[in-house]
Design a protein around this motif. Structure first.
Motif, mmCIF file in Angstrom:
data_model
loop_
_atom_site.group_PDB
_atom_site.id
_atom_site.type_symbol
_atom_site.label_atom_id
_atom_site.label_comp_id
_atom_site.label_asym_id
_atom_site.label_seq_id
_atom_site.Cartn_x
_atom_site.Cartn_y
_atom_site.Cartn_z
ATOM 1 N N TRP A 305 37.449 32.235 47.015
ATOM 2 C CA TRP A 305 38.345 33.397 47.114
ATOM 3 C C TRP A 305 39.614 33.186 46.287
ATOM 4 O O TRP A 305 40.063 34.097 45.580
ATOM 5 C CB TRP A 305 38.714 33.644 48.576
ATOM 6 N N THR A 308 38.894 33.443 42.609
ATOM 7 C CA THR A 308 38.581 34.820 42.205
ATOM 8 C C THR A 308 39.818 35.701 42.157
ATOM 9 O O THR A 308 39.995 36.515 41.240
ATOM 10 C CB THR A 308 37.546 35.433 43.174
ATOM 11 N N ASN A 309 40.721 35.533 43.133
ATOM 12 C CA ASN A 309 41.834 36.474 43.291
ATOM 13 C C ASN A 309 43.195 35.958 42.838
ATOM 14 O O ASN A 309 44.057 36.764 42.474
ATOM 15 C CB ASN A 309 41.943 36.897 44.767
ATOM 16 N N LEU A 310 43.429 34.637 42.878
ATOM 17 C CA LEU A 310 44.776 34.124 42.654
ATOM 18 C C LEU A 310 44.914 33.274 41.399
ATOM 19 O O LEU A 310 45.940 32.606 41.224
ATOM 20 C CB LEU A 310 45.233 33.298 43.866
ATOM 21 N N THR A 311 43.921 33.243 40.542
ATOM 22 C CA THR A 311 44.037 32.479 39.294
ATOM 23 C C THR A 311 44.125 33.371 38.064
ATOM 24 O O THR A 311 44.498 32.889 36.990
ATOM 25 C CB THR A 311 42.833 31.529 39.127
ATOM 26 N N LYS A 312 43.821 34.652 38.201
ATOM 27 C CA LYS A 312 43.904 35.589 37.078
ATOM 28 C C LYS A 312 45.092 36.525 37.279
ATOM 29 O O LYS A 312 45.183 37.215 38.293
ATOM 30 C CB LYS A 312 42.610 36.403 36.967
ATOM 31 N N HIS A 315 44.446 40.291 38.108
ATOM 32 C CA HIS A 315 43.713 40.720 39.306
ATOM 33 C C HIS A 315 44.643 41.515 40.227
ATOM 34 O O HIS A 315 45.814 41.136 40.409
ATOM 35 C CB HIS A 315 43.155 39.505 40.047
ATOM 36 N N VAL A 317 44.894 41.720 43.469
ATOM 37 C CA VAL A 317 45.433 40.937 44.580
ATOM 38 C C VAL A 317 46.590 40.070 44.111
ATOM 39 O O VAL A 317 47.643 39.982 44.768
ATOM 40 C CB VAL A 317 44.318 40.065 45.214
ATOM 41 N N TYR A 318 46.424 39.434 42.950
ATOM 42 C CA TYR A 318 47.492 38.595 42.392
ATOM 43 C C TYR A 318 48.734 39.429 42.090
ATOM 44 O O TYR A 318 49.865 39.046 42.434
ATOM 45 C CB TYR A 318 46.992 37.901 41.130
ATOM 46 N N SER A 320 49.651 42.328 43.374
ATOM 47 C CA SER A 320 50.270 42.823 44.608
ATOM 48 C C SER A 320 51.063 41.723 45.314
ATOM 49 O O SER A 320 52.214 41.939 45.726
ATOM 50 C CB SER A 320 49.195 43.377 45.550
#
Length: 437
Positions: A305, A308-312, A315, A317-318, A320
Motif C-alpha cells: 500500500w 503504491t500510494n506514498l512513493t509517487k 498519486h 493519496v500522496y 491529498s
C-alpha cells in the motif's frame, strides 16, 4: 534591488562586506564538488546521469546542499543539519522551561541557545552522515542504477567511519562559513548559503527541461517553465509581503517631569506566518513510511500500500496527504511560535492597548482570533505553492527536480527580500541626512 546593490558597491565598507560574502560563497561552492574518501567517483557520476529525479527527503536534502548530497562530497549534508537543529531548538523552547528562560534573558541567553544549536547540529550530522553512507553502501541511494552497489567499493568499518567524519566536519565548516557571513559579511549567513545551494541547481535543471522538450527543440517547454517561474515569484512576493496590521495605542505616562508614550503603532501579522517550515515538515514526514518500506523485507500488504500510494508524487493519496499535512503544520507552527497571551501581557505592562479591545485576556483572545483567520489563507497558499512540481509533472512531464518548486521559490524569494532589506538598512545608517536638513 539592483539599485541597492549598486549603491552598496559604491560604499567602501559595504563593498568589502559584499566581496567577503562572495569569497565565502566561492569556497562553499568549491567544497560541494570535492568527493569524500572511499567513494567511487565514476560510479557516482554514472548513477547521477541515469537518475531521472529524486523525490522525498533525499531530493529535499539534495536541494538544500546544492546537489552535493547525491555527489557524496564533503559538503554533502549542506546546511540541512543546522536547519533541523534550529527547528528542534525552537520547538523545545516551548516545552522546556530552561530554554524558555534562556530565550527571555536577551543576548546572553540567545548565545547559549546558539551554542546548543551547534552541538545538536554536529550530532545530527553524525546521524545523517551514517544514514547516507549506509544507504550508499546498500545501493538504495540510486535505486535502479546498474552500478549503485559499487559506489562504496571498500565497505570496511574504518572506511565507513572516515566517510562519516568527513561529512560531519564538512557540516561544521558550512556552519562556520555561515557564521562568518553573519559576523563579517552582509549578515543572514545561513539563509544566504541556503539561497546559493538552491539557486545553484537552477541552470542544470532548466537545461535538462530544454533537452527533454519536443516542441521547437525544447524551447517551448523552456519558455513555459520560465513564465511559470516568474508568475510564481510575483505571487510569492505579493503574499510574503502581505500582513494584517493591528493598531496599538500607548497611553501617556508621567515619569518625573517627563511624559512618555502616547504614540500609535501596529502589530504586523504576516499572512504566511510559518514561512517554509510546514513544507519541510510535511515532506520529511511523508518520506518516513517510504523509507521504512524501502528497507523492510517481504511483500506484506502495508508495504504494498505504501509503495503504491506514498512513493509517487502524482498519486491522489500522496497529493491529498501532502496538502493536509502542510495545512496542519502551518497552524501547529504558528501556535508555538506566536504566543498571543505573552504579547497581550507585554502590551499591558507598557500601557498599550488595541482600540476597542480591553487589555489583558480580551486582547489575547482577539489576537488569537485574527491569527487563526489569516493562517487559513496562508496555509492554503503554502499547500498550493508546494504542489506546483506535481502540476508540472502532470502538465508537461517535467522531471521531479522541477526548478521552480514551491520550497525553492519560497526560500529564494524570502532570503532575497530579507537580504535587500538588510543592505538598505545599512545604507540608510551610512547616508542618514535627518540632522543635516
Amino acid at each position: 534591488m539592483l539599485t541597492a546593490f549598486a549603491r552598496a558597491f559604491r560604499t567602501p565598507d559595504l563593498r568589502k562586506k559584499l566581496l567577503f560574502t562572495l569569497g565565502i560563497i566561492v569556497v562553499y561552492r568549491v567544497g560541494t564538488h570535492i568527493p569524500i574518501p572511499g567513494v567511487n567517483y565514476k560510479a557516482v557520476q554514472t548513477c547521477v546521469g541515469e537518475a531521472s529525479g529524486n523525490q522525498g527527503l533525499f531530493g529535499l536534502v539534495n536541494m538544500f546542499s546544492g546537489g552535493a548530497l547525491l555527489q557524496i562530497t564533503i559538503f554533502a549534508l549542506g546546511i540541512m543539519p543546522y536547519i533541523t537543529a534550529s527547528i528542534i531548538l525552537q520547538l523545545l523552547t516551548v516545552v522546556i522551561p530552561r530554554l524558555e528562560a534562556l530565550k527571555k534573558e536577551g543576548q546572553a541567553g540567545t548565545a547559549k541557545i546558539t551554542q546548543y544549536t551547534r552541538y545538536l547540529t554536529v550530532a545530527l550530522a553524525i546521524l545523517q552522515g551514517t544514514g547516507l553512507v549506509a544507504t550508499a553502501r546498500s545501493g538504495a541511494l540510486f535505486s535502479g542504477c546498474t552500478v549503485a552497489s559499487s559506489i562504496v567499493p571498500d565497505q570496511a568499518i574504518f572506511t565507513t567511519i572516515t566517510m562519516v567524519i568527513c561529512m560531519t566536519a564538512g557540516t561544521a565548516v558550512v556552519m562556520w562559513l555561515g557564521e562568518l557571513i553573519t559576523d563579517r559579511g552582509i549578515g543572514n549567513g545561513m539563509s544566504i548559503l541556503m539561497f546559493i545551494s538552491i539557486a545553484a541547481t537552477f541552470p542544470s535543471a532548466l537545461w535538462t527541461i530544454k533537452k527533454q522538450g519536443t516542441l521547437a527543440g525544447g524551447w517551448i517547454e523552456f519558455g513555459s517553465v520560465i513564465a511559470v517561474g516568474l508568475v510564481m515569484v510575483a505571487l510569492v512576493v505579493f503574499v510574503e509581503q502581505a500582513q494584517r496590521r493591528i493598531p496599538v495605542q500607548y497611553a501617556k505616562r508621567m515619569i518625573g517631569r517627563r511624559s512618555y508614550g502616547g504614540t500609535s503603532t501596529y502589530i504586523p501579522l504576516k499572512v504566511n506566518q510559518a514561512g517554509v517550515i510546514p513544507v519541510i515538515f510535511a515532506s520529511s514526514l511523508l518520506y518516513i513510511p517510504a523509507l521504512v518500506a524501502q528497507f523492510a523485507g517481504g511483500t506484506s500488504s502495508w508495504k504494498t500500500w505504501i509503495e503504491t500510494n506514498l512513493t509517487k508524487g502524482t498519486h491522489p493519496v500522496y497529493i491529498s496527504m501532502y496538502f493536509l499535512l502542510i495545512v496542519f503544520f502551518s497552524f501547529f507552527y504558528v501556535a508555538i511560535s506566536f504566543n498571543p497571551e505573552e504579547v497581550a501581557d507585554n502590551m499591558k505592562k507598557y500601557g498599550g492597548f488595541i482600540p476597542g479591545i480591553r487589555a489583558g485576556r480580551p486582547t489575547a483572545e482577539y489576537l488569537s482570533y485574527v491569527l487563526n483567520r489569516i493562517t487559513w489563507p496562508g496555509s492554503l497558499y503554502l499547500g498550493l505553492i508546494a504542489l506546483v512540481p506535481t502540476m508540472a509533472l502532470v502538465g508537461f512531464g517535467a522531471s521531479n527536480n522541477f526548478p521552480f518548486g514551491g520550497t525553492s521559490i519560497l526560500i529564494i524569494v524570502g532570503v532575497g527580500l530579507e537580504t535587500v532589506k538588510q543592505i538598505e538598512s545599512q545604507l540608510q545608517q551610512r547616508n542618514y541626512e535627518g540632522f543635516l536638513r
